[in-house]
Design a protein around this motif. Structure first.
Motif, short mmCIF file in Angstrom:
data_model
loop_
_atom_site.label_atom_id
_atom_site.label_comp_id
_atom_site.label_asym_id
_atom_site.label_seq_id
_atom_site.Cartn_x
_atom_site.Cartn_y
_atom_site.Cartn_z
N MET A 32 0.83 -1.20 0.00
CA MET A 32 0.00 0.00 0.00
C MET A 32 0.87 1.26 0.00
SD MET A 32 -3.18 0.84 0.13
CE MET A 32 -4.36 1.96 0.75
N GLU A 33 1.92 1.25 0.81
CA GLU A 33 2.80 2.42 0.90
C GLU A 33 3.64 2.61 -0.36
OE1 GLU A 33 3.75 2.85 5.61
OE2 GLU A 33 4.58 1.10 4.59
N VAL A 90 -6.27 5.30 -1.39
CA VAL A 90 -7.42 5.00 -0.53
C VAL A 90 -7.36 5.85 0.73
CG1 VAL A 90 -8.52 3.20 0.83
CG2 VAL A 90 -7.62 2.67 -1.41
N MET A 91 -6.17 6.02 1.28
CA MET A 91 -5.98 6.81 2.50
C MET A 91 -4.56 7.36 2.49
SD MET A 91 -5.77 3.56 5.04
CE MET A 91 -6.69 2.50 3.95
N ASP A 92 -4.29 8.31 3.34
CA ASP A 92 -2.97 8.92 3.33
C ASP A 92 -1.93 8.00 3.98
OD1 ASP A 92 -2.61 9.85 6.29
OD2 ASP A 92 -4.60 10.55 5.71
N LYS A 93 -0.68 8.22 3.64
CA LYS A 93 0.41 7.36 4.09
C LYS A 93 0.61 7.39 5.60
CE LYS A 93 2.94 7.13 -0.21
NZ LYS A 93 2.61 5.78 -0.55
N THR A 94 0.32 8.50 6.25
CA THR A 94 0.44 8.58 7.71
C THR A 94 -0.55 7.62 8.37
OG1 THR A 94 1.11 10.88 7.52
CG2 THR A 94 0.39 10.12 9.69
N ALA A 95 -1.76 7.57 7.86
CA ALA A 95 -2.77 6.66 8.40
C ALA A 95 -2.37 5.20 8.17
CB ALA A 95 -4.13 6.94 7.76
N VAL A 96 -1.83 4.91 7.00
CA VAL A 96 -1.36 3.55 6.70
C VAL A 96 -0.25 3.16 7.68
CG1 VAL A 96 -0.22 2.09 4.98
CG2 VAL A 96 -2.00 3.68 4.27
N THR A 97 0.69 4.05 7.91
CA THR A 97 1.79 3.79 8.82
C THR A 97 1.28 3.57 10.24
OG1 THR A 97 3.28 5.12 7.47
CG2 THR A 97 3.95 4.73 9.74
N LEU A 98 0.32 4.35 10.67
CA LEU A 98 -0.26 4.20 12.00
C LEU A 98 -0.85 2.81 12.19
CD1 LEU A 98 -0.89 5.73 14.63
CD2 LEU A 98 -2.99 6.52 13.56
N CYS A 99 -1.59 2.32 11.20
CA CYS A 99 -2.17 0.98 11.30
C CYS A 99 -1.09 -0.10 11.22
CB CYS A 99 -3.22 0.78 10.21
SG CYS A 99 -4.77 1.59 10.59
N ARG A 100 -0.11 0.09 10.34
CA ARG A 100 0.97 -0.90 10.21
C ARG A 100 1.74 -1.03 11.52
NH1 ARG A 100 6.01 0.21 9.33
NH2 ARG A 100 5.61 2.15 8.22
N GLU A 101 2.11 0.09 12.11
CA GLU A 101 2.91 0.07 13.34
C GLU A 101 2.15 -0.50 14.53
OE1 GLU A 101 4.32 4.08 13.82
OE2 GLU A 101 5.93 3.78 12.36
N ASN A 102 0.82 -0.46 14.47
CA ASN A 102 0.00 -0.97 15.57
C ASN A 102 -0.72 -2.27 15.21
OD1 ASN A 102 0.07 1.15 17.85
ND2 ASN A 102 -0.05 2.32 15.96
N ASP A 103 -0.36 -2.84 14.06
CA ASP A 103 -0.90 -4.13 13.62
C ASP A 103 -2.43 -4.16 13.61
OD1 ASP A 103 -0.49 -6.65 12.57
OD2 ASP A 103 -0.59 -7.62 14.53
N ILE A 104 -3.02 -3.10 13.03
CA ILE A 104 -4.47 -3.03 12.89
C ILE A 104 -4.82 -3.18 11.42
CG2 ILE A 104 -6.53 -1.60 13.20
CD1 ILE A 104 -5.04 -0.19 15.48
N PRO A 105 -5.46 -4.28 11.03
CA PRO A 105 -5.82 -4.46 9.62
C PRO A 105 -6.90 -3.47 9.18
CG PRO A 105 -6.70 -6.25 10.95
CD PRO A 105 -5.88 -5.40 11.86
N VAL A 106 -6.91 -3.20 7.89
CA VAL A 106 -7.88 -2.28 7.30
C VAL A 106 -8.70 -3.05 6.27
CG1 VAL A 106 -8.15 -0.18 5.92
CG2 VAL A 106 -6.30 -0.34 7.60
N VAL A 107 -10.00 -2.82 6.27
CA VAL A 107 -10.89 -3.41 5.27
C VAL A 107 -11.51 -2.26 4.48
CG1 VAL A 107 -12.92 -4.83 4.84
CG2 VAL A 107 -11.42 -5.37 6.77
N VAL A 108 -11.29 -2.26 3.16
CA VAL A 108 -11.89 -1.25 2.28
C VAL A 108 -13.05 -1.93 1.56
CG1 VAL A 108 -11.47 0.35 0.37
CG2 VAL A 108 -9.61 -0.19 1.97
N PHE A 109 -14.24 -1.34 1.66
CA PHE A 109 -15.43 -2.01 1.11
C PHE A 109 -16.39 -0.99 0.52
CE2 PHE A 109 -16.61 -0.61 5.24
CZ PHE A 109 -17.97 -0.36 5.19
#
Length: 102
Positions: A51-52, A59-78
Motif C-alpha cells: 500500500m505504501e 485510498v488513504m494517506d500514508k500517515t494513516a497507513v503507517t499508523l495501522c501498520r505500526e500498531n498491527d491493525i488491519p484495514v478493510v476497504v469495502f
C-alpha cells in the motif's frame, strides 16, 4: 494538519479496535481507477508495505497507513453502497472488499 483517516485510525489504536473499516463507492482497492477504467482489477489482499509503495493507490494517506501498520491493525476497504457490506466488513468476512495488513 491531521486527516480524517489519521484521527480515525488514532482512535482505533487508543480503543484497541480489531480492524478499521473504510467505506468507499467501489468494492475495494483496485490496480487502477475503476470509474475511469472498466478493466481495473480488484485487489483482494495487500500488505501495508504494498500500500505504501504503490503511489497510484490513494485510498488513504500514508500517515494513516503507517499508523495501522505500526500498531498491527488491519484495514478493510469495502463498498458502502452494497447492502449488508458494512455488517460483513465489521464482522471480518474475507469475501468483502480489500483486506490490508501484515
Amino acid at each position: 494538519w491531521l486527516s480524517f483517516f489519521c484521527i480515525s485510525f488514532s482512535l482505533a489504536v487508543f480503543f484497541f479496535w480489531l480492524r478499521v473499516c473504510v467505506s468507499k463507492k467501489v468494492d475495494g482497492v483496485y490496480n487502477d481507477d475503476p470509474v475511469k477504467n472498466p478493466e481495473a482489477e480488484l485487489i483482494r489482499e495487500m500488505s501495508f508495505q504494498q500500500m505504501e509503495s504503490e503511489m497510484k493507490i490513494t485510498v488513504m494517506d500514508k500517515t494513516a497507513v503507517t499508523l495501522c501498520r505500526e500498531n498491527d491493525i488491519p484495514v478493510v476497504v469495502f463498498n458502502i453502497k452494497k447492502k449488508g457490506m458494512l455488517t460483513q466488513a465489521v464482522q471480518g468476512s474475507a469475501t468483502v472488499g480489500t483486506r490490508i495488513g501484515g
